[in-house]
Write an enzyme that holds these catalytic residues in place. Structure first.
Site, PDB file in Angstrom:
ATOM      1  N   HIS A   1      43.522 -35.559-140.827  1.00 25.39           N
ATOM      2  CA  HIS A   1      42.756 -36.155-141.216  1.00 25.39           C
ATOM      3  C   HIS A   1      41.249 -36.446-140.893  1.00 25.39           C
ATOM      4  O   HIS A   1      40.487 -35.477-139.610  1.00 25.39           O
ATOM      5  CB  HIS A   1      42.776 -37.800-141.047  1.00 25.39           C
ATOM      6  CG  HIS A   1      43.376 -37.911-139.589  1.00 25.39           C
ATOM      7  ND1 HIS A   1      42.055 -38.645-139.279  1.00 25.39           N
ATOM      8  CD2 HIS A   1      44.666 -37.793-138.661  1.00 25.39           C
ATOM      9  CE1 HIS A   1      42.991 -38.869-137.496  1.00 25.39           C
ATOM     10  NE2 HIS A   1      43.981 -38.309-137.983  1.00 25.39           N
TER      11      HIS A   1
ATOM     12  N   ASP B   1      38.496 -39.406-140.975  1.00 23.55           N
ATOM     13  CA  ASP B   1      38.508 -40.100-140.746  1.00 23.55           C
ATOM     14  C   ASP B   1      38.752 -40.490-138.749  1.00 23.55           C
ATOM     15  O   ASP B   1      40.002 -39.755-138.308  1.00 23.55           O
ATOM     16  CB  ASP B   1      39.181 -41.198-141.081  1.00 23.55           C
ATOM     17  CG  ASP B   1      40.643 -41.667-141.281  1.00 23.55           C
ATOM     18  OD1 ASP B   1      41.053 -40.348-141.318  1.00 23.55           O
ATOM     19  OD2 ASP B   1      41.603 -42.396-141.022  1.00 23.55           O
TER      20      ASP B   1
ATOM     21  N   ASP C   1      41.438 -35.835-132.682  1.00 22.92           N
ATOM     22  CA  ASP C   1      41.656 -36.703-133.458  1.00 22.92           C
ATOM     23  C   ASP C   1      40.950 -36.569-134.456  1.00 22.92           C
ATOM     24  O   ASP C   1      40.428 -38.126-134.516  1.00 22.92           O
ATOM     25  CB  ASP C   1      42.765 -37.422-132.641  1.00 22.92           C
ATOM     26  CG  ASP C   1      43.206 -38.767-133.567  1.00 22.92           C
ATOM     27  OD1 ASP C   1      43.649 -38.773-134.601  1.00 22.92           O
ATOM     28  OD2 ASP C   1      43.551 -40.130-133.243  1.00 22.92           O
TER      29      ASP C   1
ATOM     30  N   GLU D   1      43.976 -41.879-142.175  1.00 25.76           N
ATOM     31  CA  GLU D   1      44.980 -41.771-141.261  1.00 25.76           C
ATOM     32  C   GLU D   1      45.170 -42.754-140.330  1.00 25.76           C
ATOM     33  O   GLU D   1      46.251 -43.571-139.970  1.00 25.76           O
ATOM     34  CB  GLU D   1      45.156 -40.027-140.875  1.00 25.76           C
ATOM     35  CG  GLU D   1      46.382 -40.161-140.349  1.00 25.76           C
ATOM     36  CD  GLU D   1      46.841 -40.563-138.521  1.00 25.76           C
ATOM     37  OE1 GLU D   1      47.297 -40.610-137.773  1.00 25.76           O
ATOM     38  OE2 GLU D   1      45.380 -40.980-138.598  1.00 25.76           O
ATOM     39  N   GLU D   2      43.640 -43.201-139.697  1.00 25.50           N
ATOM     40  CA  GLU D   2      43.908 -44.727-139.141  1.00 25.50           C
ATOM     41  C   GLU D   2      43.905 -46.046-139.111  1.00 25.50           C
ATOM     42  O   GLU D   2      44.583 -46.941-138.118  1.00 25.50           O
ATOM     43  CB  GLU D   2      42.032 -43.991-137.766  1.00 25.50           C
ATOM     44  CG  GLU D   2      41.764 -42.514-137.151  1.00 25.50           C
ATOM     45  CD  GLU D   2      43.016 -42.572-136.572  1.00 25.50           C
ATOM     46  OE1 GLU D   2      44.382 -43.330-135.806  1.00 25.50           O
ATOM     47  OE2 GLU D   2      42.565 -41.865-135.696  1.00 25.50           O
TER      48      GLU D   2
ATOM     49  N   ASP E   1      48.313 -33.064-135.415  1.00 18.69           N
ATOM     50  CA  ASP E   1      47.933 -34.013-135.037  1.00 18.69           C
ATOM     51  C   ASP E   1      48.432 -34.555-134.205  1.00 18.69           C
ATOM     52  O   ASP E   1      48.238 -36.086-134.098  1.00 18.69           O
ATOM     53  CB  ASP E   1      48.199 -35.299-136.114  1.00 18.69           C
ATOM     54  CG  ASP E   1      46.928 -36.469-136.272  1.00 18.69           C
ATOM     55  OD1 ASP E   1      46.451 -36.525-135.072  1.00 18.69           O
ATOM     56  OD2 ASP E   1      47.082 -37.358-136.877  1.00 18.69           O
TER      57      ASP E   1
ATOM     58  N   HIS F   1      41.378 -41.320-128.683  1.00 13.97           N
ATOM     59  CA  HIS F   1      41.058 -42.809-129.024  1.00 13.97           C
ATOM     60  C   HIS F   1      40.939 -43.471-127.489  1.00 13.97           C
ATOM     61  O   HIS F   1      40.440 -44.318-127.175  1.00 13.97           O
ATOM     62  CB  HIS F   1      42.315 -43.415-129.181  1.00 13.97           C
ATOM     63  CG  HIS F   1      43.512 -43.164-130.508  1.00 13.97           C
ATOM     64  ND1 HIS F   1      44.510 -44.121-131.274  1.00 13.97           N
ATOM     65  CD2 HIS F   1      43.167 -42.621-132.133  1.00 13.97           C
ATOM     66  CE1 HIS F   1      44.301 -43.835-132.191  1.00 13.97           C
ATOM     67  NE2 HIS F   1      43.684 -42.223-132.408  1.00 13.97           N
TER      68      HIS F   1
END
Length: 462
Positions: free
Chosen positions: A90, A92, A121, A155-156, A179, A432
């Protein structure tokens, strides 16, 4: 299954290393956080659209044909045959958050590490998979199956991208998502977000705010209190941890209280230090916030396993339940809180939600309707798991086994999907978090594993 190196493939990978790193730096410079408002052909906002356009331009530059799926995803294929193996990544990213000492979108290289939001990520893995496919093309390896790289854009925030893709095009049945972590994840816990509201009648609590997304352990929390509470708030903060702190300041006769913790992914809340929970504890000691704050501290203030909420438990396949207090706010006479819960394969999300609802009801909390992303499991005996594990163990010279995680990846959208890397055992896990980064040497190694994995799954039978 004995691992055999392919000289042509290794030469192709080595020739592409510099381009692979510079491509990732270009992708990182696009701040592809989902926007609240969509735009034409950009359902998740203009910056996510720009990330998609950047990726498609690179796919085309590398000799493949990108397909734009209405701004929700793009894809590209190599190989031939009726069967297709999916590789799902992904574009995003979560918001940058606080605590960075480098530009989150600067794509700096410092001491052999590439720094930026999305490096691990999941833009880094996406670029690694793309260049793995390019290396297979350059090496002239014949494929009896198709390999389809799908780059999503949501995805997030709920994975609406793959839901749209499934409806419009249809997802392959098998594949992997780069991922998460090596060696291989064949079990993903269920995920349910629970948002609750309670009346806030304490006029001394003017505002309260913490968190950017419920799937992130909040690294900062702030409250504005009526009057001068500076000394009392500082005394109420009893956390003895050099990574955590409290600051107080007087603003027009009111007190701004700021608590700093350590952000982390909600699937591993034990790796973070939740600023929202620490601030709630301060407010409770000051006697501010009434029953809703006091009950939250009692029920959710200690630990990440849900004991205080009455939902703790585990199973043999996927391990323990975890829960993260991810979003917290108070304004206009209402206190809002959102929990992110990762639950074992054999647990029921409806029972979890009902238990939490009843536990918090005495303080006036009511829960919004919920929907869960259900657990996902692929047996170790499957061809997919067997071949991917053989590649990883062969290249690394180890004898590892698959394992379970609390995170939710695209893999759960496939009938037979697993998460496969990109982080190696012992790597810094900074997704994150502030100063997210990857080691470039291990990044190159991951791309090699993906190239051999695609060749093993899609190439001619031995």
């Amino acid at each position: 299954m004995e691992f055999k190196a392919n000289a042509r493939l290794d030469a192709a990978l080595e020739a592409l290393q510099e381009d692979m790193i510079e491509t990732l730096r270009r992708w990182i410079r696009v701040p592809s956080v989902r926007a609240e408002k969509s735009a034409e052909n950009a359902p998740f906002g203009k910056e996510v659209r720009r990330a998609l356009d950047t990726a498609m331009a690179d796919i085309e530059r590398l000799g493949m044909k990108p397909r734009d799926v209405d701004g929700y995803c793009c894809d590209a294929e190599i190989g031939e045959g009726e069967e297709t193996i999916a590789v799902l990544a992904h574009l995003d990213v979560v918001p940058e958050g606080d605590g960075w000492t480098h530009d989150p979108y600067g794509a700096e290289i410092v001491d052999g590490r590439l720094i930026g939001r999305g490096t691990s990520d999941d833009k880094g893995p996406g670029v690694a998979a793309l260049f793995a496919m390019k290396a297979i093309l350059d090496a002239g390896i014949p494929l009896r199956r198709r390999c389809r790289l799908i780059l999503g854009c949501d995805e997030e925030c709920g994975m609406q991208d793959l839901e749209y893709y499934e409806q419009k095009i249809g997802l392959p049945e098998k594949g992997f998502s780069p991922d998460a972590n090596f060696p291989l994840i064949n079990t993903e816990k269920g995920i349910v977000a629970m948002t609750l509201h309670a009346p806030m009648t304490d006029a001394r609590l003017l505002s309260l705010a913490s968190g950017t997304r419920c799937n992130v352990v909040p690294g900062m929390a702030t409250a504005l209190l009526s009057g001068d509470w500076r000394e009392a708030a500082a005394e109420a903060f009893d956390v003895e941890d050099e990574d955590c702190a409290i600051e107080t300041a007087l603003e027009d006769g009111n007190t701004r209280v700021t608590v700093t913790g350590v952000p982390a992914h909600a699937s591993t809340p034990d790796k973070g230090k939740n600023a929202a929970k620490m601030l709630l504890a301060v407010l409770e000691k000051l006697g501010i916030g009434g029953a809703p704050v006091a009950l939250l501290v009692e029920a959710a203030g200690e630990g990440d396993a849900g004991e205080g909420l009455g939902i703790a438990g585990r199973d043999a396949v996927s391990g323990p339940l975890t829960i993260n207090l991810g979003l917290l706010s108070a304004k206009d006479g209402q206190l809002d809180v959102t929990f992110d819960c990762r639950y074992p394969v054999f647990f029921d999300d409806r029972t979890i939600c009902e238990t939490v609802k009843k536990r918090l009801a005495p303080a006036g909390f009511a829960m919004d309707p919920t929907s869960a992303s259900h657990p996902h499991h692929v047996p170790e005996s499957s061809e997919l798991v067997q071949k991917l594990m053989a590649v990883y163990n062969g290249i690394m010279g180890v004898e590892e086994k698959p394992f379970a995680i609390g995170g939710g990846t695209y893999a759960r959208h496939l009938k037979e999907g697993v998460a496969f890397g990109m982080l190696f055992p012992g790597d810094l896990e900074l997704e994150h978090q502030a100063n997210e980064s990857i080691d470039l040497k291990t990044y190159v190694r991951a791309a090699r594993i993906y190239a051999y994995a695609i060749a093993a799954l899609c190439g001619e039978e031995n």
